[in-house]
Enzyme design. Structure first.
Site, PDB file in Angstrom:
ATOM      1  N   GLU A 124       0.839  -1.177  -0.267  1.00  5.82           N
ATOM      2  CA  GLU A 124       0.175  -0.274   0.140  1.00  5.82           C
ATOM      3  C   GLU A 124       0.579   1.291  -0.361  1.00  5.82           C
ATOM      4  OE1 GLU A 124      -2.657   0.217   3.156  1.00  5.82           O
ATOM      5  OE2 GLU A 124      -3.937   2.435   2.372  1.00  5.82           O
ATOM      6  N   MET A 266       0.060  -2.374   8.625  1.00  5.10           N
ATOM      7  CA  MET A 266      -0.273  -3.009   7.612  1.00  5.10           C
ATOM      8  C   MET A 266      -1.446  -3.618   7.271  1.00  5.10           C
ATOM      9  SD  MET A 266      -0.635  -1.965   4.109  1.00  5.10           S
ATOM     10  CE  MET A 266      -2.057  -2.758   3.430  1.00  5.10           C
ATOM     11  N   GLU A 267      -2.519  -4.211   7.169  1.00  4.40           N
ATOM     12  CA  GLU A 267      -3.330  -5.118   6.832  1.00  4.40           C
ATOM     13  C   GLU A 267      -3.506  -5.659   6.078  1.00  4.40           C
ATOM     14  OE1 GLU A 267      -3.528  -1.883   6.265  1.00  4.40           O
ATOM     15  OE2 GLU A 267      -5.582  -1.779   4.746  1.00  4.40           O
ATOM     16  N   GLU A 301      -5.294  -2.774  13.005  1.00  6.20           N
ATOM     17  CA  GLU A 301      -5.327  -4.132  11.577  1.00  6.20           C
ATOM     18  C   GLU A 301      -6.067  -4.610  11.548  1.00  6.20           C
ATOM     19  OE1 GLU A 301      -2.997  -2.083  10.169  1.00  6.20           O
ATOM     20  OE2 GLU A 301      -2.244  -0.730  10.724  1.00  6.20           O
TER      21      GLU A 301
HETATM   22  N1  0A1 Z   1      -2.948   0.962   6.355  1.00  4.14           N
HETATM   23  C1  0A1 Z   1      -1.924   1.380   6.823  1.00  4.14           C
HETATM   24  C2  0A1 Z   1      -1.325   1.763   6.812  1.00  4.14           C
HETATM   25  C3  0A1 Z   1      -0.128   2.446   5.916  1.00  4.14           C
HETATM   26  C4  0A1 Z   1      -0.184   3.463   4.827  1.00  4.14           C
HETATM   27  C5  0A1 Z   1       0.220   3.114   3.722  1.00  4.14           C
HETATM   28  C6  0A1 Z   1       1.738   2.133   4.010  1.00  4.14           C
HETATM   29  O1  0A1 Z   1       2.814   2.310   3.302  1.00  4.14           O
HETATM   30  C7  0A1 Z   1       3.291   2.996   2.243  1.00  4.14           C
HETATM   31  C8  0A1 Z   1       1.966   1.296   5.107  1.00  4.14           C
HETATM   32  C9  0A1 Z   1       0.812   1.612   5.985  1.00  4.14           C
HETATM   33  C10 0A1 Z   1      -2.832   1.856   8.503  1.00  4.14           C
HETATM   34  O2  0A1 Z   1      -4.133   2.198   7.887  1.00  4.14           O
HETATM   35  O3  0A1 Z   1      -2.884   0.742   8.958  1.00  4.14           O
HETATM   36 ZN    ZN Z   2      -5.571   1.721   8.590  1.00  6.67          ZN
END
Ligand code: 0A1
Ligand code: ZN
Length: 875
Positions: A124, A266-267, A301
């Site tokens: 992501e 990260m999920e 997550e």
């Molecule tokens: N989706 C994850 C956050 C996240 C976003 C970007 C990343 O790398 C660029 C890593 C993690 C969350 O909301 O926890």
């Molecule tokens: Zn999130």
């Protein structure tokens, strides 16, 4: 090379579905020392009428082979964005792509990279395109089969999403595993891990009786710091069943902790990857606040499995669809497990400090942004935290029952979809029968609404009348905004502290609106915006006496009881800041205000109060921080704000010392360390007393802080002592800092604390000291946690030093941003945060901050990440 081109912005209004779709992808990772070969076989289809070329995203990947239906093709083009293939003649085809990548040299930590000796991924938002060529957009969803092959000795653990279906030995001392993920997903949820880890294991039985295996993988030796994370995971799984009716959908759930990670966690489907900072927690090494954060991020997550994975986002403009909702879910989880008002206080404090500042600055954007250059720059406080406030308002407006009906509808109607914010709103409307047309403006209008409250009592008619008005400030690219639908929760309290009415939600929908309450038999004190029912800046016609009354008698709403005290703190601090700005050195302090502390402290000494009450009092004693004081000022001088705060703390200490000492003594740990709510609240209260008692940084302060440090048997108390002593010039400081370092030198996360506490402390030689830290053997700018522990800690938590008049703070940060631009652009861009609102400060500071930003903008090979934030800040 200087950036002469302007990176192109992407616009929400240009969204088009892809004519090409993917049903399944077979991935094969062959890991060698120094490089990795990736083969992907993508089962694709093209829509009936499409003749356009097939464009696949790809960055920093080397193409080794390309076939369609087994036949090599050579009529393709590549550039630095990706690969273009002429429209294939068949409507259904298999595309086979072989690429070579070098995770070993990947310092951006996006795609496949190495953290220490282990491999891991972060896809992501757009990291998958750094692994192979693909349609890297969230509305392309497919099932995945992943085969990983690597050296058996060096990488005994090989993980990916879904269920492990096979494993075995391979040639040359290698081994392999094969993973199948039955749930179609966008590629940003893909994950792979290869390395040496130890794990802890547990199980959870879901409401329908499915037994799920839970694993947490960490660096060998760290297993004994994982129990709290595992407990948090099981609590999250149960909570989501109980509160949202959502059950886990696979037999396996893995968490892996890595030391090098750009964000918190990260999920990825069934394989969550975490920053170690948000997994590891033990008495000796983690503070109570760390324990809470681990619990809430584990929950966050996990909750994404439904709000994000089963229902994902159509495009990145919809990011708040999953993030706002998931933050709201994790906030409520924490509130249910701990103290609801204290959770709300902490969440609102965070929102005000960072999101309100963002909403008032040059990068203000709605929770659903309309355009971006680099999506990584839009993982913002606005999308996350204001996004969560918007979800909270849906629940307030619908009521808990209708809200749950609406979320049931959302998760069933959109299961398996790449959805939009409009889809969510439609479910809220369909399930409740409410028209939310005006409420939708929260998705498109940026800026923090200003709400004004005026209340009047008519003793003859026994009517309490209220006039509410709203104004939405202009933000970059948006002016002349429409009035929004703002739910304002209000209570009326009589002189004896009784609630005269049940909390009422006033629906403010016009610029100006009147409301009346009848049969109010005595003059009430209104408690406005209870529980912070909307993310707005409120001003009222309440008097200081009214606020003082609320600090004692607002028993129904703990948040507003605290808020009333904060109002009085803010008012005192603003006045003192103004006095220091105009050169006064001994300004007067309002005596009524000072005396009100005696009441707070006497209450804190009451042995009958609950632990929640104690935790709330600790927060009531805490003065707003410099960045909050500065927010309400124009041409702000953070040094004056710092001096005002210190001056006030000294006065409080002088006038309340005996009571503070009593609080300090009364809350001493008795018996063994524990993390019960009572023990946590006592530590909070005692450490708050410590911080005031040591605020003048004299010899007595040094002595007390040192004693506190050596008596501590846990990290919460040790850190409180360290923070108290770090700005103290007496010899105890070096003694304590050195002990801390030697004691914890093998614990990376604790050494991060050692760096950050020093970077956050005010001392005359701060820049020289920062330079020493920057050259310390343990400093490594490539590790995001370590980089943040120095640079973000300094620039965000030490405003009076960062804004030193000689501009040394700005130069120090700008140098780091320029250095990081080529190492890790995402982290570099984030470090710009304290520079963005340069127009807020005194004119001389504005000139210097602007010059620092211009120097950054002139950096050769500027990344789009840094370019976007810098250029928008300067506009
Ligand atoms: N989706 C994850 C956050 C996240 C976003 C970007 C990343 O790398 C660029 C890593 C993690 C969350 O909301 O926890
Ligand atoms: Zn999130």
């Amino acid at each position: 090379m200087l950036r002469t081109d302007t990176p192109k912005a992407i616009h929400l209004k240009d969204y088009k579905p892809s004519p090409y779709q993917v049903s399944h992808i077979d991935l094969n990772f062959d890991i060698y020392d120094g490089y990795t070969n990736v083969t992907s076989v993508i089962s694709m289809s093209n829509s009936a009428d499409n003749k356009d070329d097939l464009f696949l995203h790809g960055e920093d990947v080397e193409l080794l082979a390309l076939k369609i239906n087994g036949k090599t093709i050579s009529t393709y083009k590549t550039d630095d964005q990706g690969l273009t293939i002429p429209c294939p003649s068949e409507k259904e085809f298999k595309l086979e792509i072989k690429t070579k990548i070098t995770p070993e040299s990947n310092t951006r930590l996006e795609g496949l990279y190495k953290s220490g000796d282990n491999y891991c991924t972060q896809c992501e938002a757009e990291g998958f395109r750094r692994i192979t060529y693909y349609l890297d957009r969230p509305d392309i969803m497919a099932t995945y089969t992943t085969r990983i092959e690597a050296d058996k000795e060096k990488y005994p653990v090989l993980l990916s999403n879904g269920n492990k279906t096979d494993s075995g030995s391979a040639e040359g001392g290698k081994h392999f595993t094969i993973w199948q993920d039955p749930h179609p997903k966008p590629c940003y949820l893909f994950a792979l891990v290869a390395g040496k880890f130890n794990h802890i294991h547990d199980t959870f039985t879901t409401v329908s009786g499915r037994k799920v295996d839970l694993y947490i993988y960490v660096r060998p030796g760290d297993e004994d710091q994982c129990a709290h994370a595992m407990e948090s995971l099981k609590k999250s799984m149960k909570w989501d069943e109980d509160v949202y009716g959502l059950e886990y959908d696979l037999d396996l759930f893995n968490i892996v902790a890595v030391s090098d990670f750009n964000m918190g966690a990260m999920e990825n489907k069934s394989l969550n990857i975490f920053n170690t900072a948000l997994v590891l927690a033990a008495q000796e090494t983690a503070t109570d606040a760390d324990f809470m954060r681990v619990e809430s991020v584990i929950a966050h997550e996990y909750f994404h499995n439904w709000s994000g994975n089963r229902v994902t986002c159509r495009d990145w403009f919809q990011l708040s669809l999953k993030e706002g909702l998931t933050v709201f879910r994790d906030q409520e989880f924490s509130a249910d497990l701990h103290s609801r008002p204290v959770q709300r206080i902490d969440d609102v404090t965070h929102l005000r400090r960072l999101q309100f500042a963002e909403d008032a600055g040059p990068l203000a954007h709605p929770i659903r942004p309309e355009n971006y250059i680099e999506i990584n720059n839009f993982y913002t406080m606005t999308v996350y935290e204001k996004g969560a406030e918007v979800i909270r308002m849906f629940r307030t407006i619908l009521g808990a029952e209708a809200y749950r009906k609406a979320t049931d509808l959302y998760f069933s109607r959109h299961d398996g979809d790449a959805a939009t914010c409009d889809d969510w709103i439609k479910c809220m409307e369909d399930a409740s029968g409410k028209d939310l047309t005006q409420f939708r403006l929260w998705y498109s209008q940026a800026g923090t609404p200003r709400v004004t409250f005026e209340g009047h009592y008519d003793p003859v008619k026994k009517i309490y009348s209220v006039e509410l008005s709203q104004k939405i400030p202009d933000t970059p690219g948006q002016s002349g905004k429409k009035p929004m639908h703002i739910p304002v929760a209000i209570g009326l309290i009589d002189q004896n502290g009784n609630d005269l009415i049940d909390t009422k939600i006033l629906h403010l929908t016009e610029s100006q609106q009147a409301f009346t309450f009848e049969n109010i038999n005595s003059k009430p004190v209104p408690s406005v915006l209870r529980n912070f029912s909307a993310p707005v800046i409120l001003s009222t016609n309440l008097t200081d006496d009214d606020y003082a009354f609320l600090t004692k008698h607002e028993v129904y709403d703990g948040f507003n009881r605290w808020e009333a005290g904060q109002y009085l703190h803010r008012k005192a601090l603003e006045k003192l800041t103004g006095a220091f700005e105009s050169g006064e050195t001994k300004p007067d302090i309002n005596q009524n205000y000072l005396e009100s502390f005696a009441d707070i402290y006497i209450n804190a000494l009451n042995t009958d109060i609950t632990s929640d009450e104690r935790a709330l009092l600790a927060r009531t004693m805490h003065l707003p921080d410099i960045s909050t004081i500065v927010q309400s000022r124009e041409n702000a001088d953070p040094v004056a704000a710092y001096n005002a705060r210190q001056y006030l703390l000294a006065a409080i200490k002088r006038t309340q010392k005996p009571l503070l000492q009593k609080i300090y003594k009364a809350n001493e740990e008795k018996g063994a360390f524990s993390v019960t709510p009572d023990a946590i609240a006592r530590r909070a209260l005692r450490n708050e007393a410590l911080s005031i008692l040591t605020a003048t940084h004299g010899t007595g302060c040094a002595k007390l802080a040192k004693e506190h440090y050596f008596a501590a048997d846990n990290m919460t108390d040790r850190m409180a002592a360290l923070m108290a002593i770090a700005p103290n010039a007496n010899p105890e400081r070096e003694e304590v800092l050195e002990d801390f370092y030697n004691r914890y030198k093998d614990f990376q996360l604790v050494i991060d604390k050692w760096f950050s506490v020093q970077a956050s402390s005010v001392r005359p030689d701060i820049i020289a000291h920062l330079q020493n830290l920057r050259h310390h053997p343990d400093f490594n700018i490539k590790n995001p946690n370590r980089a943040r522990s120095l640079y973000a800690a300094f620039a965000m938590n030490n405003p009076s030093s960062f804004h030193a008049q000689d501009s040394s703070g700005y130069s120090f940060l700008a140098d780091a941003i320029i250095e990081l631009n080529s190492i890790n652009p995402q982290i570099a861009a984030r470090l710009l945060t304290p520079m963005r609102d340069w127009r807020k400060y005194t004119l001389d500071r504005q000139t210097k901050m602007k010059a620092a930003l211009e120097r950054i903008l002139e950096t050769p090979n500027l990344s789009p990440d840094v370019f976007e934030i810098t250029s928008k800040s300067l506009k």
